[in-house]
Design a protein around this motif. Structure first.
Motif, PDB file in Angstrom:
ATOM      1  N   PRO B  38       0.811  -1.234   0.000  1.00 50.75           N
ATOM      2  CA  PRO B  38       0.000   0.000   0.000  1.00 50.75           C
ATOM      3  C   PRO B  38       0.835   1.271   0.000  1.00 50.75           C
ATOM      4  N   ASP B  41       1.909   2.802  -3.699  1.00 53.57           N
ATOM      5  CA  ASP B  41       0.995   3.743  -4.359  1.00 53.57           C
ATOM      6  C   ASP B  41       1.143   5.141  -3.749  1.00 53.57           C
ATOM      7  N   ARG B  42       1.306   5.188  -2.431  1.00 57.99           N
ATOM      8  CA  ARG B  42       1.501   6.495  -1.782  1.00 57.99           C
ATOM      9  C   ARG B  42       2.800   7.132  -2.267  1.00 57.99           C
ATOM     10  N   ILE B  44       4.296   6.716  -5.168  1.00 57.00           N
ATOM     11  CA  ILE B  44       4.125   7.244  -6.533  1.00 57.00           C
ATOM     12  C   ILE B  44       3.285   8.518  -6.481  1.00 57.00           C
ATOM     13  N   SER B  45       2.230   8.490  -5.688  1.00 55.73           N
ATOM     14  CA  SER B  45       1.355   9.650  -5.587  1.00 55.73           C
ATOM     15  C   SER B  45       2.112  10.870  -5.055  1.00 55.73           C
ATOM     16  N   VAL B 143       7.281   8.576   2.652  1.00 52.36           N
ATOM     17  CA  VAL B 143       6.536   7.326   2.856  1.00 52.36           C
ATOM     18  C   VAL B 143       7.266   6.427   3.862  1.00 52.36           C
TER      19      VAL B 143
END
Lengths: 348, 399
Positions: B38, B41-42, B44-45, B143
């Protein structure tokens, strides 16, 4: 003149809702669920980023959004694959409510999304935004979570255009300024207080949206605003400044067709609410002219002008989202179908 | 039944031995079962949103604001701003330790463009100017902070996450150098996180010196004939002469023409131009000697033509210290082998060498694969998980 449109009292900046923990508390206190949907047609360049950023930020970090879906009109590029890859539920518009057929147009996708989405609050975001960020969603959600009397929230922003020479600082909203604002000024001065009535980003409560008819094409936004104005009053509308939205530019020919669809919806609403009377049937095709080697030719284009009834009038929807029958249902447009309406709509 | 019990005890004993062996080699405490996926994705965001934040701005305040907001949202209230271009976040050690671990990323993007830095995402890639550079490194630190907090991971050494700037390194002093000057603590290891070059191992990186040569030739009348040289001919002459020099027999030193900008039109005058050179050398002494030679040669050519000349040193990175880096290089290779990442030896300059020059073992770590170019810059999404795990495993090994 000291008069000012009431909607300016319901005009906010997204920064007011920039604290996600506060919004989360409001959402939990209200017991609301939120669906985010993208109507798409060939948006492979931008859809992946929109889904990934909004999912990471607003589903995983701060669970303000409960589901993300794409309602696709039959893209021929990788829109559907990319959307699924980044975690959205992907629906083909034609596969939803099949017995009712399908029309091509953004309004059709929005209307059908009401059937497949689960949330009490629906957020619709256009899929062509290059500078997507969480503010696009929390800005629209904020007024709905904060103020129960508000039922529908529209976005507005500065709109630099992507062009071959880079970013043009402003210049968006040509159809608004040339067509829609003059019409609103003439017939609905209160709605002229909306900065960008045609913006593609808006959110509303299901119990309000399910009672609205939907133009399947370009007129969907104008139709919503006039219907909400009549059904629930201007106080149920709000608008939020999202600062800046970068999107691709549309050619004038496309804007002309868009204006045709909007004008059609506008005139139909005037007639429906007894504010004007048309003496003849409107033409069904937009006419453009093409010049080639000194000769002009007519290029007619059929612009989708069909209208879907309020979703509450669809029996399959009523079965899926059962509601107690109210004493007096308030829905726009005559319908013989039973109306499984919910509690009183906001603003009434 | 007895056989099954015996087998079970044997299995448990084996598990215990494996567990103890792991605990012996790894001093980090990480709650098991905390999934990494999970967080990718954070990552990349955050990289996308950071990449689209303007840079440079005065003091990189806009990008610093993004970092501060993200960490505040994640519940970190003790972010330190030293007023010298650095934001840092400290994870205290579980035990008193003399030396800490430093993870840093550079926040600036000198190639930022409002249009080209808007990121496009395909199923496999994130495409946008700047993505292959600093944005992924900053996002990985953000992250990582979230991950360490959520997983309850702690280390025996202090861990400091540093968001810094490398512009002006070795010349006027960059933010990273000011951070190291001001802080009194000692560092047992440091890693720079950056975008691409996952798998690259720079055990002995070259030093580099970037020079910017601006010339102004005498005024000239182009159609008159027999006038002064144009800036184009002067600078191309300098580039040609310097490029033809064989600096040493073993190719331990070489020169690269990075940019030549001159010519009439588009706001330029024929009498003005700019040449950017990069000198690479295996050791810092050679680098300085070569730099002096380039300066002398350039001045001599310019003098002959009567042109005025200005030479600025845009940046200097010292050569790395192979001995200092060796333990980290070995640890990194073990991590690569464990994760199935193909290690490859590289020798290009490494900003982490700035720390080597202060006696600190330091390396740069790429987080994924990709490409950096004028026409398209992209990072690959699939390897990011391995790239992030690489950081966690290295921390377990050294912290």
């Amino acid at each position: 003149m000291s008069w000012k449109p009431a909607v300016l009292s319901n005009t906010f900046h997204h920064g007011r809702y920039g604290d996600p923990r506060r919004l989360l508390e409001l959402k939990e206190a209200r017991g609301a669920t939120v669906s985010l949907a993208f109507p798409t047609l060939n948006e492979a360049d931008t859809i992946g980023k929109e889904i990934l950023v909004l999912k990471a930020e607003l589903m995983e970090r701060f669970p303000l959004v409960d589901e993300i879906a794409v309602i696709d009109s039959g893209s021929t590029d990788d829109t559907r694959t990319i959307a699924a890859r980044f975690g959205a539920r992907v629906f083909g518009s034609r596969d939803i409510l099949k017995p009712y057929g399908t029309f091509r147009g953004k309004g059709e996708n929005l209307w059908k999304s009401l059937f497949v989405l689960q949330g009490d609050i629906i957020v619709w975001i256009d899929a062509d935004i290059s500078n997507i960020g969480p503010k696009f969603v929390y800005g629209l959600l904020g007024p709905l979570l904060e103020r129960p009397e508000i039922g529908y929230v529209k976005a507005f922003y500065e709109r630099p255009l992507r062009s071959t020479s880079g970013l043009t600082p402003s210049g968006g909203g040509r159809v608004t300024e040339i067509l829609v604002r003059p019409l609103f000024s003439l017939f609905y001065p209160e709605l002229a207080g909306l900065v960008q009535p045609l913006s593609g980003e808006y959110a509303g409560r299901r119990r309000l949206l399910e009672r609205l008819p939907f133009s399947v094409g370009y007129g969907v936004e104008v139709g919503h605003l006039i219907d909400i104005y009549h059904q629930h009053g201007i106080e149920s509308l709000a608008q939020v400044d999202l600062d800046r939205r970068v999107h691709r530019n549309q050619p004038v020919e496309a804007l002309s067709r868009m204006s045709f669809g909007i004008l059609n919806t506008f005139l139909s609403r005037l007639e429906r609410y007894g504010e004007a009377h048309l003496l003849r049937k409107l033409a069904a095709e937009h006419i453009a002219l093409a010049a080639r080697k000194g000769r002009y030719s007519v290029q007619p284009t059929a612009v989708p002008m069909n209208e879907r009834p309020p979703m509450v009038e669809i029996p399959e929807y009523a079965a899926r989202f059962p509601r107690p029958v109210p004493a007096a249902a308030a829905s726009v447009g005559a319908s013989a179908a039973p109306t499984p309406a919910a509690e009183a709509p906001p603003g009434t | 039944m007895r056989g099954r019990l015996a087998a079970s005890f044997a299995g448990i004993a084996s598990s215990v031995r494996r567990f103890l062996a792991r605990r012996k080699s790894s001093r980090a405490r990480r709650r098991s079962g905390h999934r990494i996926e999970p967080y990718i994705d954070r990552l990349i965001s955050d990289a996308i949103q950071f990449n689209e934040t303007p840079s440079p701005t005065p003091g990189e305040k806009q990008r610093q604001a993004f970092i501060a907001r993200r960490l505040a949202e994640s519940g970190f209230s003790d972010l330190q701003d030293d007023g010298a271009g650095n934001l840092s976040l400290r994870f205290p050690a579980t035990e008193a330790s003399s030396k800490g671990i430093l993870l840093f990323a550079s926040v600036e993007n000198e190639d930022y463009s409002p249009l080209d830095s808007l990121v496009r995402l395909s199923s496999e890639r994130a495409i946008g100017r700047g993505m292959a550079g600093s944005s992924l490194g900053v996002a990985a630190l953000l992250v990582l902070a979230e991950y360490l907090q959520a997983s309850g991971t702690t280390f025996q050494r202090d861990l400091t996450l540093l968001f810094t700037c490398l512009k002006g390194a070795g010349v006027a002093g960059c933010a990273l150098e000011r951070f190291l000057d001001r802080r009194t603590e000692e560092w047992s290891a440091a890693f720079q996180l950056t975008g691409t070059s996952l798998g690259a191992v720079a055990s002995d990186p070259m030093g580099t010196c970037r020079l910017a040569i601006s010339v102004r030739t005498r005024d000239r009348e182009v159609l008159a004939g027999g006038g002064a040289d144009s800036a184009v001919s002067l600078l191309s002459g300098i580039a040609h002469q310097l490029g033809g020099i064989r600096w040493d027999a073993a190719d331990n030193t070489f020169l690269n023409v990075a940019r030549l900008e001159a010519g009439a039109g588009y706001g330029q005058f024929a009498s003005e131009g700019r040449l950017e050179l990069e000198i690479f050398a295996r050791d810092t002494a050679r680098l300085e000697t070569s730099r002096d030679a380039v300066l002398a040669t350039t001045r001599k050519i310019a003098e002959k033509t009567g042109a005025s000349i200005r030479i600025d040193t845009a940046g200097v990175l010292p050569a790395g210290d192979a001995e200092l880096r060796r333990p980290l290089v070995e640890a990194l290779r073990r991590v690569h082998a464990r994760l199935g990442i193909r290690s490859r030896q590289v020798s290009g300059p490494d900003p982490a060498a700035l720390l080597n020059a202060r006696g600190i073992p330091a390396l740069s770590l790429g987080l994924t694969t990709g490409a950096r170019g004028y026409l398209e810059e992209h990072v690959d999404l699939a390897p990011l998980e391995a790239g992030f795990q690489q950081v966690l495993l290295l921390l377990e090994a050294v912290a």
